[in-house]
Design an enzyme around this catalytic site. Structure first.
Site, PDB file in Angstrom:
ATOM      1  N   TYR A 188     -15.381   3.042   8.009  1.00  0.00           N
ATOM      2  CA  TYR A 188     -14.140   3.020   8.236  1.00  0.00           C
ATOM      3  C   TYR A 188     -13.835   3.869   9.532  1.00  0.00           C
ATOM      4  O   TYR A 188     -13.288   3.323  10.499  1.00  0.00           O
ATOM      5  CB  TYR A 188     -13.593   3.681   7.214  1.00  0.00           C
ATOM      6  CG  TYR A 188     -12.039   4.213   7.299  1.00  0.00           C
ATOM      7  CD1 TYR A 188     -11.205   3.208   7.273  1.00  0.00           C
ATOM      8  CD2 TYR A 188     -11.848   5.497   7.145  1.00  0.00           C
ATOM      9  CE1 TYR A 188      -9.588   3.472   7.300  1.00  0.00           C
ATOM     10  CE2 TYR A 188     -10.371   5.699   7.554  1.00  0.00           C
ATOM     11  CZ  TYR A 188      -9.310   4.798   7.539  1.00  0.00           C
ATOM     12  OH  TYR A 188      -8.078   4.991   7.777  1.00  0.00           O
TER      13      TYR A 188
ATOM     14  N   GLY B  51       0.737  -1.240   0.023  1.00  0.00           N
ATOM     15  CA  GLY B  51      -0.045  -0.068   0.055  1.00  0.00           C
ATOM     16  C   GLY B  51       0.822   1.226   0.027  1.00  0.00           C
ATOM     17  O   GLY B  51       2.158   1.315   0.048  1.00  0.00           O
ATOM     18  N   GLN B  52       0.049   2.301   0.017  1.00  0.00           N
ATOM     19  CA  GLN B  52       0.838   3.621  -0.239  1.00  0.00           C
ATOM     20  C   GLN B  52       1.746   3.820   0.975  1.00  0.00           C
ATOM     21  O   GLN B  52       2.876   4.307   0.834  1.00  0.00           O
ATOM     22  CB  GLN B  52      -0.324   4.886  -0.051  1.00  0.00           C
ATOM     23  CG  GLN B  52       0.056   6.207  -0.359  1.00  0.00           C
ATOM     24  CD  GLN B  52      -0.651   7.220   0.480  1.00  0.00           C
ATOM     25  OE1 GLN B  52      -1.693   6.888   1.304  1.00  0.00           O
ATOM     26  NE2 GLN B  52      -0.598   8.503  -0.018  1.00  0.00           N
ATOM     27  N   LEU B  53       1.198   3.665   2.229  1.00  0.00           N
ATOM     28  CA  LEU B  53       2.124   3.817   3.587  1.00  0.00           C
ATOM     29  C   LEU B  53       3.051   2.591   3.790  1.00  0.00           C
ATOM     30  O   LEU B  53       4.222   2.644   3.875  1.00  0.00           O
ATOM     31  CB  LEU B  53       1.232   4.011   4.613  1.00  0.00           C
ATOM     32  CG  LEU B  53       1.926   3.816   5.919  1.00  0.00           C
ATOM     33  CD1 LEU B  53       2.672   5.143   6.312  1.00  0.00           C
ATOM     34  CD2 LEU B  53       0.907   3.723   7.192  1.00  0.00           C
TER      35      LEU B  53
HETATM   36  C1  AKB Z   1      -9.089   8.510   3.999  1.00  0.00           C
HETATM   37  O1  AKB Z   1      -9.330   9.484   3.524  1.00  0.00           O
HETATM   38  O2  AKB Z   1      -9.864   7.475   4.291  1.00  0.00           O
HETATM   39  C2  AKB Z   1      -7.655   8.085   4.661  1.00  0.00           C
HETATM   40  C3  AKB Z   1      -7.626   8.543   6.307  1.00  0.00           C
HETATM   41  C4  AKB Z   1      -7.836  10.282   6.691  1.00  0.00           C
HETATM   42  O3  AKB Z   1      -7.713   7.826   7.188  1.00  0.00           O
HETATM   43  N1  AKB Z   1      -6.811   8.688   4.130  1.00  0.00           N
END
Ligand code: AKB
Length: 314
Positions: A141, A11-13
């Site tokens: 999320y 991933g990106q990170l």
């Molecule tokens: C997202 O935009 O979902 C992430 C975050 C802020 O965790 N980059």
């Protein structure tokens, strides 16, 4: 000797953190893993294909490589999560619980797991958001990150698992592309600017969000993980912050280098997500507990990206 497993290394990170960990511990002591096939960014590392939902395979990898620390980065981000909330919840929660349970059983030395500014919600104070405050996330999320924070603190308190975490703002790097986040526009915009194309932004021009350059995010992560355990006083997740800007401001900073760059604004469903997150974050506790400080502001970040990205694009 420490042996590190990075979950979500493609991933990106993950790709940048894996390389940084390689510099500290030696590439041979860092195992990269991901559900997807390995990419060029992590070609110098031993790779294991891993779906973190598979607890048995995770345990086998940890045993066979003598792993002592896990960086568990795999997650479904905010915008993507809204397309399939149950799937995002399952992956984000089961993955973390598999890692925490294994850390407890095998007495692993340290665990890193990222949280996010997405733990905050519409009732959270928007400016200079404190470490401890109202948290009412309204994305799957954000809900999974908030629940995850509670689980991290639980495993630390009840079982002594040394788990550490940061609430990342939007992360901006040029080495690889993010996927499925609300803050991703701030990465895509540099690619469009360099290709000479106009940019259509999915957020309105005045939407402020907390952001951070990848080099600072990597430094924060390593600094937290290397801090003596007694200095890590927050075991849910630390607020950290660096730069707060709006799309209009990032456009202006790019125009300093590419005067004919243009952007238009066409907010979509991600606007509501961005509107539920803070404009800026107070990271006073991270600064006090383990000496966090950032190095990049918007001007410095834009110069660095526009200088280095063209070489990478070839
Ligand atoms: C997202 O935009 O979902 C992430 C975050 C802020 O965790 N980059």
């Amino acid at each position: 000797m420490d042996r590190i497993l990075v979950i979500g290394a493609c991933g990106q990170l993950g790709s940048e953190l894996t390389n940084e960990l390689g510099k500290i511990f030696g590439n041979d002591n860092v195992i990269a893993s991901d559900i997807s096939a390995p990419n060029a960014a992590i070609e110098n590392f031993h790779f294991e294909q891993l779906d973190v939902m598979d607890a048995d395979r995770l345990a086998t990898i940890v045993d066979s490589h003598g792993i002592t620390q896990i960086y568990h980065l795999a997650a479904i981000l905010s915008a993507k999560g809204e397309e399939n909330p149950q799937w995002a919840w399952n992956l984000n929660m089961t993955g973390l619980l598999n890692v925490l349970e294994l850390a407890k059983e095998k007495n692993l030395k340290k665990i890193y797991w990222p949280s996010s500014i997405a733990v905050f919600g519409p009732s959270t104070p928007m400016d200079n958001t404190p470490q401890h405050t109202v948290m009412d996330p309204n994305t799957v999320y954000g809900i999974s990150k908030l629940a995850g924070e509670r689980w991290c603190e639980y495993y630390f308190d009840k079982y002594g698992v040394d788990v550490r975490s940061l609430r990342y703002p939007g992360l901006i790097g040029y080495k690889s592309l993010p996927g499925g986040g609300t803050t991703d526009y701030a990465v895509d915009i540099y690619h469009k600017a360099l290709s000479g194309e106009p940019f259509e932004c999915f957020l309105s021009e005045d939407t402020y969000l907390p952001m951070m350059y990848m080099q600072d995010a990597i430094k924060a992560t390593i600094d937290l993980m290397q801090a003596p355990a007694e200095q890590v006083k927050i075991r849910s997740s630390y607020n950290i912050s660096a730069i707060d800007f709006s799309p209009k401001e990032i456009v202006a900073s790019i125009k300093e280098h590419i005067p004919n760059f243009t952007a238009t604004y066409k907010p979509d469903f991600r606007q509501a997500i961005a509107d539920s997150w803070p404009n800026s974050i107070s990271d006073a506790q991270a600064r006090e507990d383990w000496g966090w400080d950032h190095a990049f502001d918007l001007t410095k970040m834009t110069s660095d990206i526009l200088e280095n990205l063209p070489e990478l694009l070839g």
